[in-house]
Motif scaffolding. Structure first.
Motif, PDB file in Angstrom:
ATOM      1  N   ARG A  74       0.786  -1.237  -0.248  1.00  0.00           N
ATOM      2  CA  ARG A  74       0.143   0.242  -0.193  1.00  0.00           C
ATOM      3  C   ARG A  74       1.280   1.268  -0.280  1.00  0.00           C
ATOM      4  NH1 ARG A  74      -5.270   1.576   0.537  1.00  0.00           N
ATOM      5  NH2 ARG A  74      -5.831  -0.669   1.168  1.00  0.00           N
ATOM      6  N   LYS A  75       0.440   2.360  -0.862  1.00  0.00           N
ATOM      7  CA  LYS A  75       0.894   3.135  -1.108  1.00  0.00           C
ATOM      8  C   LYS A  75       0.273   4.933  -0.707  1.00  0.00           C
ATOM      9  CE  LYS A  75       3.159   1.490  -5.158  1.00  0.00           C
ATOM     10  NZ  LYS A  75       3.687   1.793  -6.601  1.00  0.00           N
ATOM     11  N   GLY A  76      -1.298   4.132  -0.733  1.00  0.00           N
ATOM     12  CA  GLY A  76      -2.291   5.118  -0.814  1.00  0.00           C
ATOM     13  C   GLY A  76      -3.422   5.311  -0.895  1.00  0.00           C
ATOM     14  N   VAL A 207      -5.671   9.634   5.815  1.00  0.00           N
ATOM     15  CA  VAL A 207      -4.285   9.307   5.446  1.00  0.00           C
ATOM     16  C   VAL A 207      -4.335  10.144   3.908  1.00  0.00           C
ATOM     17  CG1 VAL A 207      -2.932   7.377   4.099  1.00  0.00           C
ATOM     18  CG2 VAL A 207      -4.538   6.961   6.403  1.00  0.00           C
ATOM     19  N   SER A 209      -4.361   9.772   0.432  1.00  0.00           N
ATOM     20  CA  SER A 209      -4.922   8.684  -0.243  1.00  0.00           C
ATOM     21  C   SER A 209      -5.612   9.300  -1.312  1.00  0.00           C
ATOM     22  CB  SER A 209      -5.135   8.271   0.685  1.00  0.00           C
ATOM     23  OG  SER A 209      -6.000   7.952   1.641  1.00  0.00           O
ATOM     24  N   TYR A 243      -0.528  10.479  -2.432  1.00  0.00           N
ATOM     25  CA  TYR A 243       0.685   9.250  -1.531  1.00  0.00           C
ATOM     26  C   TYR A 243       0.947   9.638  -0.262  1.00  0.00           C
ATOM     27  CZ  TYR A 243       0.354   6.872  -6.649  1.00  0.00           C
ATOM     28  OH  TYR A 243       0.003   6.393  -7.665  1.00  0.00           O
ATOM     29  N   ALA A 244       1.374   8.873   0.640  1.00  0.00           N
ATOM     30  CA  ALA A 244       1.286   8.923   1.715  1.00  0.00           C
ATOM     31  C   ALA A 244       2.847   7.918   1.735  1.00  0.00           C
ATOM     32  CB  ALA A 244       0.257   8.340   3.149  1.00  0.00           C
ATOM     33  N   ASP A 245       3.680   7.512   0.993  1.00  0.00           N
ATOM     34  CA  ASP A 245       4.804   7.362   0.855  1.00  0.00           C
ATOM     35  C   ASP A 245       5.984   8.212   1.054  1.00  0.00           C
ATOM     36  OD1 ASP A 245       3.785   6.537  -1.136  1.00  0.00           O
ATOM     37  OD2 ASP A 245       5.194   5.587  -1.205  1.00  0.00           O
ATOM     38  N   SER A 653       3.988  -3.220   3.369  1.00  0.00           N
ATOM     39  CA  SER A 653       3.678  -2.120   3.033  1.00  0.00           C
ATOM     40  C   SER A 653       4.554  -0.867   2.840  1.00  0.00           C
ATOM     41  CB  SER A 653       2.746  -1.487   4.641  1.00  0.00           C
ATOM     42  OG  SER A 653       2.516  -0.464   4.730  1.00  0.00           O
ATOM     43  N   GLY A 656       5.410   5.204   5.786  1.00  0.00           N
ATOM     44  CA  GLY A 656       4.970   6.602   5.509  1.00  0.00           C
ATOM     45  C   GLY A 656       6.051   7.930   5.520  1.00  0.00           C
ATOM     46  N   ARG A 667       3.913   2.967   8.581  1.00  0.00           N
ATOM     47  CA  ARG A 667       3.657   1.984   7.797  1.00  0.00           C
ATOM     48  C   ARG A 667       2.464   2.927   7.997  1.00  0.00           C
ATOM     49  NH1 ARG A 667       6.404  -1.971  10.404  1.00  0.00           N
ATOM     50  NH2 ARG A 667       7.201  -3.313   9.510  1.00  0.00           N
ATOM     51  N   VAL A 668       1.827   2.711   6.044  1.00  0.00           N
ATOM     52  CA  VAL A 668       0.973   3.066   5.436  1.00  0.00           C
ATOM     53  C   VAL A 668      -0.592   2.559   6.337  1.00  0.00           C
ATOM     54  CG1 VAL A 668      -0.838   4.061   3.312  1.00  0.00           C
ATOM     55  CG2 VAL A 668       1.671   4.680   3.763  1.00  0.00           C
TER      56      VAL A 668
END
Length: 684
Positions: A74-76, A207, A209, A243-245, A653, A656, A667-668
């Motif tokens: 997961r990235k978003g 988040v 996203s 994207y949250a990452d 994952s 963040g 982590r996201v």
């Protein structure tokens, strides 16, 4: 981009449709996909248009997560990267209607599944392990096929399929699929749209996203007889995603695709069928740090920045189905793919717009493959399946310079070309059980060339470029398993042991010398020896006409034999338990997903998608669903994912990132409690 919306159209058609009732004594199969089972040796297949729990984002990766053994980084809210048995990217060959499509982003914002709109396909199939050679090169972990079914009309007619999904966090998806034709020709148009606001995790933490995605597909076919088809297709899609990452978002995901297919079946001689196709695909991607988030200047990035990579891919395939004997069938042919990657960017988008800059080629790839796969019936219940493949792979490094921090350095592998011949093959023995089901044992070998993200986007341990030092992977794998069906019971099990020589490991925070006697940390690609092994198992049991239970288990382990430590990016043990009820027009179901803690990890090591961040604790998530069907043409499905609003993140994952206005997390995290409803209808 302002995507089109189908809400009003879908609702108007659904309301105008004159529904007929279903007989009170009729029974229906559950319509929610929770854990698709292996029905044939090494093959898992399901309908992507069926509602799914957990409700996926409208990309291919989240759709695949329903399969035991499949994980998603997961990235978003969308565009995650799929992994099967801990293997990602080009180790998992992904074909969209027979075409091998590659993304443009050097940081994997757009894996091939990012350009999948699930409702525009009719079938998704996973082929486990290196046990097929007819679907392109690599595929050491497996092959995923997203396929459309060609329309067929015995007389002039039409069909309209529609779907509308609404859910928590501002989620809504729409589909309109219109087909019309007669026995000699058909046309088809598919429109999809999906969008969502930022989701919240179980603690109510927002988040970064949100996303929106749209696609339009046009298909024209000519069928002069039942055994001949010539088809032209055109697909255009667009989107954007937060994207949250990472420090940038994807503000443009444009794809243009054109394809031509020819099919001739039941010729009756040695050559029984001919399949051929050619395609062109262009991906134009833009990422920046100011369009979908508040720009925050830093010492490393003082101005609004933007990057605009693209990729042009052309390819084709010809396959002949040969019948040299009554009990033997051979599929033989060749496939080809070429792609060129370019990029342009600006470190000060305000003063120097990227649109005004020329594109610069950085890499070009080409692959020509020859393959043959034979199935020989030893008896009515025993068969031997074998395949051989040879790929001629070529890569060219076109980068003039390389970025090292804030500096630009000459590329030591500028203008270099690499060529390799990569053999692959497998042999599998299958035998049918007397009561029902099939057992198998097979050995496969696949050689995978390093991809763009390994050769071009990474350094090596001893150079600024990995282009001239990274070796192709060599995977040898034993696969065993069985499907079984007896009365109210249905079960399957599959296991594997794999040895990988020259496994391409991606390692972050790697220390290298810098100017002035200093050191710097960077990301490198290097070859190691690795061993992986694991299994998936599933069982379904019909207690009676109304109640059905299911359970599945997926387990995998990996070992970095060179460094004598765990192999990075291996998911933990996972189990799923479901209970479904069907009575006349109604169905109800539940899904309990239980994931163990992951204590085997390799900090900062993994693949081109992500690296291990440390240990994770176990968790369980419970979801429920239900449906009501008026007749065979209209139904509504509803559900609640993560019913108890758990806060959790997958072991596999991304970490963040610092995003202005959002809390940073290790982590996201996954979405919290999610409500959803999906309505579907068909007009004929």
């Amino acid at each position: 981009m302002k995507p089109f919306s189908l809400n009003a159209m879908a609702l108007a058609v659904a309301c105008a449709y004159p529904l007929t009732t279903l007989a009170d004594d009729a029974t229906l199969e559950p319509v929610v996909v929770t854990a698709p089972a292996m029905k044939a040796p090494l093959e898992v297949s399901f309908d992507p248009r069926a509602p799914q729990q957990p409700l996926p984002a409208t990309d291919g990766a989240s759709l695949l997560k329903a399969i035991p053994g499949m994980s998603v980084i997961r990235k978003g809210g969308t565009d995650g990267d799929p992994l099967f048995r801990g293997m990602a990217a080009s180790r998992l060959n992904i074909l969209l209607d027979g075409e091998q499509i590659l993304g443009g982003c050097g940081m994997r914002m757009d894996p091939p599944t990012a350009y999948v709109f699930p409702d525009s396909y009719n079938q998704v199939t996973l082929l486990k392990g290196p046990q097929s050679v007819v679907h392109g090169p690599g595929a050491s972990a497996g092959t995923v096929l997203f396929e459309r079914k060609a329309p067929s009309f015995d007389k002039p007619g039409y069909q309209v399929d529609g779907a509308l999904t609404v859910g928590s966090f501002g989620r809504h998806d729409e589909l309109i699929d219109v087909k019309a034709g007669n026995p000699t020709a058909y046309v088809q148009g598919i429109l999809t749209h999906a969008e969502s606001d930022n989701y919240q995790d179980g603690d109510g933490t927002e988040v970064h996203s949100r996303y929106q995605r749209s696609s339009a597909t046009a298909i024209v076919g000519w069928t002069p007889d039942r055994n001949t088809r010539l088809e032209f297709s055109s697909i255009h899609s667009a989107g954007e995603a937060a994207y949250a990452d990472r420090g940038m978002d994807g503000v443009k995901f444009d794809r243009s695709n054109y394809g031509l297919k020819f099919e001739k079946k039941h010729l009756g001689g040695l050559v029984d069928a001919v399949d051929a196709q050619v395609y062109y695909n262009y991906v134009d991607h833009v990422m920046d740090n100011y369009s979908l988030r508040r720009f925050m200047p830093t010492a490393m990035m003082a101005n609004p920045s933007v990057s605009n990579p693209d990729r042009k891919t052309t390819g084709g395939r010809v396959a002949l189905t040969l019948v040299p004997g009554e009990r033997t069938q051979v599929i033989a042919g060749l496939d080809q793919q070429s792609n060129t990657h370019t990029v342009r960017s600006s470190m000060n988008a305000t003063a120097m717009p990227y649109e005004a800059k020329p594109r610069t080629d950085d890499a070009a790839f080409r692959n020509l493959g020859l393959f043959a796969e034979a199935t020989h019936e030893l008896s009515d219940s025993r068969r031997l399946v074998m395949g051989l493949r040879a790929d001629r792979w070529k890569a060219e490094d076109r980068r003039q310079t390389l970025a090292v921090g804030m500096m630009s350095m000459p590329n030591p592998t500028r203008g270099q070309t690499r060529e390799e011949t990569l053999p692959s093959g497998f042999a599998r023995y299958e035998w049918d059980h007397a009561g029902g089901g099939t057992a198998y044992v097979g050995v496969g070998h696949a050689r995978r060339a390093p991809d763009y993200w390994e050769l071009i986007a990474k350094e090596s341990t001893g150079s600024l470029s990995a282009f001239d030092s990274l070796k192709p992977e060599k995977t040898t794998q034993l696969d065993v398993g069985s499907t079984w069906k007896q009365g109210a019971w249905e079960a399957s099990v599959s296991g594997f042991v794999s040895r990988v020589d020259d496994y391409v490991l991606i390692q972050t925070a790697y220390a290298k010398p810098a100017m002035g006697g200093m050191t710097r940390t960077t990301t490198v690609a290097r070859n190691i020896k690795a061993t992986t092994y694991g299994a998936e198992a599933g069982v379904n049991h019909a207690f009676n006409a109304a109640w059905k239970g299911l359970a599945s288990l997926a387990w995998v382990r990996g070992q970095n034999d060179t460094d004598d430590r765990p192999l990075g990016q291996m998911p933990p043990l996972e189990a799923r338990f479901g209970l479904d009820w069907t009575q006349g027009r109604w169905t109800a179901g539940s899904l309990l997903r239980v994931v163990a803690a992951q204590t085997r990890y390799a900090l900062n090591q993994g693949n081109i998608v992500g690296q291990d961040l440390g240990p994770t604790s176990g968790y369980s998530v419970f979801s429920i669903n239900g449906s009501y069907r008026w007749n065979d043409s209209a139904r509504v499905t509803f559900g609640i994912d993560n019913l108890f609003d758990r806060t959790y993140a997958e072991a596999i994952s991304r970490g963040g990132a610092m995003v202005a206005g959002y809390d940073r997390i290790l982590r996201v995290n996954e979405p919290g409690r999610t409500f959803w409803v999906k309505a579907q209808f068909t007009l004929k």
